[in-house]
Scaffold this active site. Structure first.
Site, short mmCIF file in Angstrom:
data_model
loop_
_atom_site.label_atom_id
_atom_site.label_comp_id
_atom_site.label_asym_id
_atom_site.label_seq_id
_atom_site.Cartn_x
_atom_site.Cartn_y
_atom_site.Cartn_z
N SER A 137 0.85 -1.19 0.00
CA SER A 137 0.00 0.00 0.00
C SER A 137 0.88 1.24 0.00
O SER A 137 2.00 1.22 0.51
CB SER A 137 -0.90 0.02 1.25
OG SER A 137 -1.59 1.25 1.35
N TYR A 140 -2.12 -0.48 10.44
CA TYR A 140 -2.18 -0.82 9.01
C TYR A 140 -0.94 -0.31 8.27
O TYR A 140 -0.33 -1.04 7.48
CB TYR A 140 -3.45 -0.21 8.40
CG TYR A 140 -3.64 -0.51 6.93
CD1 TYR A 140 -4.22 -1.70 6.51
CD2 TYR A 140 -3.23 0.40 5.95
CE1 TYR A 140 -4.41 -1.98 5.16
CE2 TYR A 140 -3.41 0.13 4.60
CZ TYR A 140 -3.99 -1.06 4.21
OH TYR A 140 -4.17 -1.33 2.88
N LYS A 197 1.81 -2.74 6.34
CA LYS A 197 2.10 -2.64 4.90
C LYS A 197 3.56 -2.27 4.64
O LYS A 197 4.16 -2.74 3.66
CB LYS A 197 1.16 -1.63 4.24
CG LYS A 197 -0.28 -2.11 4.16
CD LYS A 197 -0.41 -3.42 3.38
CE LYS A 197 -1.85 -3.84 3.17
NZ LYS A 197 -1.97 -5.09 2.39
#
Length: 296
Positions: free
Chosen positions: A189, A204, A208
């Site tokens: 990401s 998150y 990533k």
């Protein structure tokens, strides 16, 4: 196969280039087998469709989205390839390393005994705001799915590629045709490169970023038998962001030079490039596809 290093430096000619110099044949996946996790919808489904268009037999993994069963049947019918055997899709929990290994080996055996491409796409978002206020259990679930799951998928696929590279045969002992190296592609990401605002999602972002560096590290470890790369999407118009209010999405668009979210099908090209021999000299690479978000 003794490893890519000797006396602390890389051996020469650890890999060989494709024989053809024509570009379009390098993008072909005809006769190859690809597994795509998180393929029930969104990015994973688009990638599976793209691989099928390129001629690959595709195994669709899903966790809770049972629409994957219908999508698998549609792919078989539309593209004339084998898709998860008789239109099936496979329910796999990527946070269970034993289940992942069993699924990979069972499905490779069920197809044509070989594995060419694995796309680790399963992922979930952080939805609980500031890290201090969020639940530790939610943190663990995000990291277990997004980072640990990628590691488990890589290990299972890597074992097969190491054997295929060493022996040059499929699971049935048949000589591999139209095979060069394995290709592992993980969905990372842009959040592995920047800190998103206004939403707060430290877990998150960290997961990533971990995916990107995990794949860079494996690219070196596996250089003799598989290439390992990542794609870092920006904000995409998929189900994973359905929980985000319109006001926040408007702020996102304010920060994207292209002024909009991406569509899942706009990622097909990046994934196909990394999956195929068109990227034969690319390993440890991360392709950012974000409409220019990380540039300003």
């Amino acid at each position: 196969m003794t490893g890519p290093l000797k006396n602390g430096v890389f051996k020469h000619n650890n890999t060989v280039a494709p024989k053809t110099e024509r570009v379009l044949p390098l993008f072909s996946l005809k006769g190859k087998t690809a597994i795509v996790s998180g393929a029930g919808a969104g990015i994973g489904l688009a990638v599976a469709q793209g691989f099928a268009e390129a001629g690959a037999n595709v195994v669709l993994w899903y966790h809770s989205n049972k629409k994957a069963l219908d999508r698998a049947a549609e792919i078989e019918k539309t593209y004339g390839v084998k898709c998860a055997c008789a239109g099936k899709a496979y329910q796999v929990d990527v946070t269970d390393d034993a289940a992942v290994k069993k699924a990979v080996n069972d499905q490779v055996r069920e197809f044509n005994g070989r594995l060419d491409v694995f796309v680790a796409n399963s992922g979930i978002p952080w939805t609980q705001g500031p890290a201090i206020d969020g639940e530790v259990a939610h943190y663990r679930k995000v990291v277990a799915t997004d980072l640990d799951g990628t590691f488990y998928c890589a290990r299972a696929a890597g074992e097969i590629w190491r054997r295929q590279g060493k022996e040059g045969t499929d699971m049935n002992g048949k000589k591999l045709e139209n095979y060069s190296y394995g290709s592992f592609v993980a969905t990372a990401s842009m959040s592995g490169h920047i800190v998103n605002i206004p939403q707060l999602q430290a877990a998150y972002n960290a997961a990533k970023a971990g995916v990107i560096h995990l794949c860079r590290s494996l690219a070196v470890e596996w250089v003799q038998f598989a290439r390992v790369n990542t794609v870092s999407p920006g904000y995409m118009a998929t189900e994973i962001s359905d929980f985000v209010p319109p006001e926040t999405k408007s702020i996102w668009k304010d920060k994207i030079p292209m002024g909009r979210e991406g569509e899942a099908h706009e990622l097909k090209g990046a994934f196909l490039f990394l999956a195929s021999d068109a990227s034969s000299y690319a390993t440890g690479t991360d392709i950012i596809v974000d409409g220019g978000y990380v540039l300003p």
